[in-house]
Scaffold this active site. Structure first.
Site, mmCIF file in Angstrom:
data_model
loop_
_atom_site.group_PDB
_atom_site.id
_atom_site.type_symbol
_atom_site.label_atom_id
_atom_site.label_comp_id
_atom_site.label_asym_id
_atom_site.label_seq_id
_atom_site.Cartn_x
_atom_site.Cartn_y
_atom_site.Cartn_z
ATOM 1 N N TYR A 20 1.021 -1.153 -0.006
ATOM 2 C CA TYR A 20 -0.044 -0.067 0.019
ATOM 3 C C TYR A 20 0.878 1.333 -0.080
ATOM 4 O O TYR A 20 1.786 1.232 0.817
ATOM 5 C CB TYR A 20 -0.853 0.156 1.317
ATOM 6 C CG TYR A 20 -1.447 -1.237 1.742
ATOM 7 C CD1 TYR A 20 -2.500 -1.876 0.548
ATOM 8 C CD2 TYR A 20 -1.962 -1.350 2.960
ATOM 9 C CE1 TYR A 20 -3.185 -2.906 0.969
ATOM 10 C CE2 TYR A 20 -2.823 -2.247 3.468
ATOM 11 C CZ TYR A 20 -3.586 -3.111 2.227
ATOM 12 O OH TYR A 20 -4.102 -4.353 2.634
ATOM 13 N N CYS A 23 1.595 2.721 3.327
ATOM 14 C CA CYS A 23 1.691 1.984 4.521
ATOM 15 C C CYS A 23 3.319 2.073 5.248
ATOM 16 O O CYS A 23 4.147 1.959 4.408
ATOM 17 C CB CYS A 23 1.618 0.562 4.440
ATOM 18 S SG CYS A 23 2.596 -0.874 4.937
ATOM 19 N N PHE A 25 5.326 0.061 6.908
ATOM 20 C CA PHE A 25 6.038 -0.989 6.564
ATOM 21 C C PHE A 25 6.674 -1.151 5.306
ATOM 22 O O PHE A 25 7.726 -1.574 4.978
ATOM 23 C CB PHE A 25 5.563 -2.285 7.152
ATOM 24 C CG PHE A 25 4.934 -2.274 8.436
ATOM 25 C CD1 PHE A 25 5.730 -2.294 9.730
ATOM 26 C CD2 PHE A 25 3.566 -2.119 8.730
ATOM 27 C CE1 PHE A 25 5.174 -2.345 10.902
ATOM 28 C CE2 PHE A 25 2.896 -1.786 10.041
ATOM 29 C CZ PHE A 25 3.718 -1.984 11.192
ATOM 30 N N CYS A 26 5.742 -1.024 4.188
ATOM 31 C CA CYS A 26 6.017 -1.186 2.835
ATOM 32 C C CYS A 26 7.005 0.020 2.569
ATOM 33 O O CYS A 26 7.980 -0.032 1.891
ATOM 34 C CB CYS A 26 4.893 -0.729 2.047
ATOM 35 S SG CYS A 26 3.528 -2.027 2.444
HETATM 36 N N1 GSH Z 1 5.163 -6.761 10.735
HETATM 37 C C1 GSH Z 1 4.727 -6.708 9.522
HETATM 38 C C2 GSH Z 1 5.828 -5.933 8.818
HETATM 39 O O1 GSH Z 1 6.783 -5.531 9.368
HETATM 40 O O2 GSH Z 1 5.674 -5.943 7.449
HETATM 41 C C3 GSH Z 1 3.305 -5.819 9.695
HETATM 42 C C4 GSH Z 1 2.646 -5.515 8.360
HETATM 43 C C5 GSH Z 1 1.355 -5.119 8.484
HETATM 44 O O3 GSH Z 1 0.971 -4.872 9.638
HETATM 45 N N2 GSH Z 1 0.843 -4.429 7.437
HETATM 46 C C6 GSH Z 1 -0.502 -3.818 7.299
HETATM 47 C C7 GSH Z 1 -1.485 -5.053 6.610
HETATM 48 O O4 GSH Z 1 -1.282 -5.486 5.707
HETATM 49 C C8 GSH Z 1 -0.572 -2.709 6.470
HETATM 50 S S1 GSH Z 1 0.176 -1.154 7.031
HETATM 51 N N3 GSH Z 1 -2.663 -5.085 7.381
HETATM 52 C C9 GSH Z 1 -3.677 -5.983 6.876
HETATM 53 C C10 GSH Z 1 -4.457 -5.542 6.232
HETATM 54 O O5 GSH Z 1 -4.564 -4.507 5.429
HETATM 55 O O6 GSH Z 1 -5.650 -6.191 5.871
#
Ligand code: GSH
Length: 239
Positions: A20, A23, A25-26
């Protein structure tokens, strides 16, 4: 740029980042890819149906595929990629490790309460998210107002969950804590950013131009380091 292209290292050929745009993390992974000049293709995932990552059992973003192999979890993705391009990289250097963990366990939790702090900030954030993200026209309208309203309330819960009373104070405090950690050096990695610099920069980059990010730069000492990072990370290597 020559980073990551010395002998005994190899650059992955085809890197695809499922993400995203807004986001944190991205954006942490992107700051890493940009700095190391690894070219990558971005697939913007639709957060409503996530059809672009239906092929994967992992349901979050970022997901990175490297020549077809799947990597998940931002810090883990970075660990694995850095080991490929620099097999000798020491991932256990105390200071760098400590601050990378601080980003994942502290800094990221301070962001949502700030970017959705008020109704107008929540709308500004969702305007950014829906403009940059993968949404149909209809989803964009629903997401902008529905998402902003929902996240305004969700962020109040998150604030409680992470024991934050004053979200701006928490954000400014984190920024000052980071500047103190630099101990006068240009970067935590001294003359070149290390993975902690890239992590802090990555998660802050998407909020830099929102009200919370502008306030942070105005009210703390982080601006100088942030500008140095913008300069050195340079242009995105996304294709
Ligand atoms: N620990 C993971 C990392 O560092 O990559 C966390 C990733 C994360 O929480 N990503 C969120 C996500 O995909 C987006 S900011 N959430 C699930 C969703 O959107 O349904």
């Amino acid at each position: 740029k020559t980073r990551g292209s010395e002998e005994n290292s190899f650059k992955p050929k085809e890197v695809v980042l499922f993400q995203y745009e807004a986001c944190p993390f991205c954006n942490k992974v992107k700051a890493f890819l940009d700095y190391y000049d690894i070219s990558y293709r971005v697939v913007e995932v639709n957060p409503m149906n996530k059809k672009e990552i239906k092929w994967s059992d992992y349901k979050k973003v970022p997901i990175v595929t490297v020549d077809g192999e799947q990597l998940v979890d931002s810090s883990d993705i970075i660990d694995k990629l850095v080991k490929r391009i620099h097999p000798d990289y020491d991932l256990n250097a105390d200071e760098e490790k400590k601050w990378r963990e601080w980003v994942d366990n502290h800094l990221v939790h301070v962001l949502s309460p700030n970017i959705y702090r008020t109704v107008s900030e929540a709308l500004e954030s969702f305007d950014y998210i829906t403009t940059k993200g993968n949404f149909s026209l209809y989803e964009r309208l629903v997401a902008k107002y529905g998402g902003a309203a929902a996240m305004y309330f969700v962020s109040k819960k998150l604030k409680q969950k992470h024991n934050i009373t004053d979200e701006r104070a928490a954000l400014y405090g984190a920024a000052e804590q980071w500047v103190d950690a630099l101990k006068g050096r240009k970067f935590l990695g001294d003359m070149e950013p290390n993975l902690a610099d890239l992590a802090v920069f990555g998660v802050l980059r998407p909020i830099r131009h929102l009200k919370s990010g502008r306030d942070m730069v105005e009210h703390t000492r982080i601006g100088k380091w942030f500008s140095e990072m913008e300069h050195i990370v340079g242009q995105a290597s996304r294709i």
